[in-house]
Design a protein around this motif. Structure first.
Motif, short mmCIF file in Angstrom:
data_model
loop_
_atom_site.label_atom_id
_atom_site.label_comp_id
_atom_site.label_asym_id
_atom_site.label_seq_id
_atom_site.Cartn_x
_atom_site.Cartn_y
_atom_site.Cartn_z
N GLN A 294 0.96 -1.15 -0.28
CA GLN A 294 0.19 -0.24 0.28
C GLN A 294 1.01 1.14 0.18
N LEU A 295 0.50 1.99 -0.58
CA LEU A 295 1.34 3.67 -0.77
C LEU A 295 0.61 4.88 -0.42
N GLN A 296 1.09 5.31 0.67
CA GLN A 296 0.04 6.52 0.72
C GLN A 296 0.75 7.82 0.72
N ALA A 297 0.06 8.81 -0.62
CA ALA A 297 0.69 9.48 -0.97
C ALA A 297 -0.51 10.61 -0.55
N SER A 298 0.74 12.05 -0.10
CA SER A 298 -0.07 13.67 0.91
C SER A 298 0.91 14.34 0.47
N GLY A 299 0.35 15.97 1.00
CA GLY A 299 1.77 16.73 1.08
C GLY A 299 0.96 17.24 -0.31
N GLY A 300 -0.01 16.99 -1.06
CA GLY A 300 -0.39 18.19 -2.04
C GLY A 300 -1.35 19.38 -1.63
N GLY A 301 -1.79 20.35 -2.33
CA GLY A 301 -2.28 21.22 -2.29
C GLY A 301 -2.80 23.12 -2.66
N LEU A 302 -2.63 23.58 -2.13
CA LEU A 302 -3.58 24.47 -3.29
C LEU A 302 -1.64 25.92 -2.95
N VAL A 303 -1.40 26.29 -3.88
CA VAL A 303 -0.35 27.58 -3.76
C VAL A 303 -0.60 28.53 -4.69
N GLN A 304 0.34 29.56 -4.86
CA GLN A 304 0.54 30.21 -5.69
C GLN A 304 2.04 29.86 -6.51
N ALA A 305 1.88 30.64 -8.10
CA ALA A 305 3.41 30.62 -8.73
C ALA A 305 4.13 30.69 -7.92
N GLY A 306 5.31 29.39 -7.96
CA GLY A 306 6.76 30.45 -7.51
C GLY A 306 6.56 29.44 -5.64
N ASP A 307 5.81 29.65 -5.23
CA ASP A 307 5.46 28.91 -4.18
C ASP A 307 6.15 27.49 -4.26
N SER A 308 6.65 26.31 -3.23
CA SER A 308 7.05 24.93 -3.10
C SER A 308 5.36 24.08 -2.37
N LEU A 309 6.57 23.12 -2.73
CA LEU A 309 5.32 22.16 -1.59
C LEU A 309 6.21 20.25 -1.21
N ARG A 310 6.20 19.57 -0.51
CA ARG A 310 7.08 18.99 -0.52
C ARG A 310 5.38 17.82 -0.25
N LEU A 311 5.71 16.45 -1.42
CA LEU A 311 4.98 15.28 -0.95
C LEU A 311 5.75 14.30 -0.85
N SER A 312 4.70 13.75 0.27
CA SER A 312 5.12 12.11 0.59
C SER A 312 4.63 10.97 0.11
N CYS A 313 5.19 9.94 0.37
CA CYS A 313 4.92 8.42 -0.07
C CYS A 313 4.91 7.62 1.05
N ALA A 314 4.81 7.13 1.69
CA ALA A 314 4.58 5.97 2.39
C ALA A 314 4.40 4.82 2.07
N ALA A 315 4.74 3.97 2.45
CA ALA A 315 4.69 2.59 1.52
C ALA A 315 4.70 1.67 2.66
N SER A 316 4.16 0.56 3.38
CA SER A 316 3.27 -0.76 3.95
C SER A 316 3.05 -1.90 3.19
N GLY A 317 2.93 -2.96 4.23
CA GLY A 317 2.79 -4.21 3.35
C GLY A 317 3.51 -4.46 2.54
N LEU A 318 5.22 -4.57 2.55
CA LEU A 318 5.85 -4.75 1.99
C LEU A 318 6.34 -6.43 2.51
N THR A 319 6.98 -6.68 0.61
CA THR A 319 7.02 -8.29 0.86
C THR A 319 8.69 -8.44 0.45
#
Length: 127
Positions: free
Chosen positions: A2-27
């Motif tokens: 399972q992959l859980q992505a987060s960190g998105g949002g509404l920003v203005q041009a020139g701004d920054s964001l950091r997305l994260s993706c946490a993994a679980s249930g790995l084999t």
């Protein structure tokens, strides 16, 4: 897996964001997975954004985000990140995290070759 992505949002041009993706249930160990980000804008096909390879984590990004986006991984936390700087309106899309334990180098940029997908996180950049 399972992959859980987060960190998105509404920003203005020139701004920054950091997305994260946490993994679980790995084999197998998280480090053995190639991880990537794709994005899909309204009315467009899903496109490759960035990839980070196994263990040592060499990265590649699509030309349109070079110098602005950086992908990294923390194998101890089973998490990858996409640091997005100098965002532009054309970066607006749903961003998807994906993983594969078997993908080969020549197939990294094709979404059809990835096994596991997160739910997506919306990034909206206003002008």
């Amino acid at each position: 897996v399972q992959l859980q992505a987060s960190g998105g949002g509404l920003v203005q041009a020139g701004d920054s964001l950091r997305l994260s993706c946490a993994a679980s249930g790995l084999t197998s160990s998280f480090g053995s997975y190639v991880m990537a980000w794709f994005r899909q804008a309204p009315g467009k096909e899903r496109e490759f954004v960035a990839v980070i390879r196994r263990y040592g984590g060499r990265t590649s990004t699509t030309d349109s985000v070079k110098g602005r986006f950086t992908m990294s991984r923390d194998n101890a936390k089973n998490t990858v990140y996409l640091q997005m700087n100098s965002l532009k309106p054309e970066d607006t899309a749903v961003y998807y995290c994906t993983a594969s334990s078997r993908i080969i180098e020549s197939s990294l940029y094709n979404d059809a070759n990835y096994n596991y997908w997160g739910q997506g996180t919306q990034v909206t950049v206003s002008s």
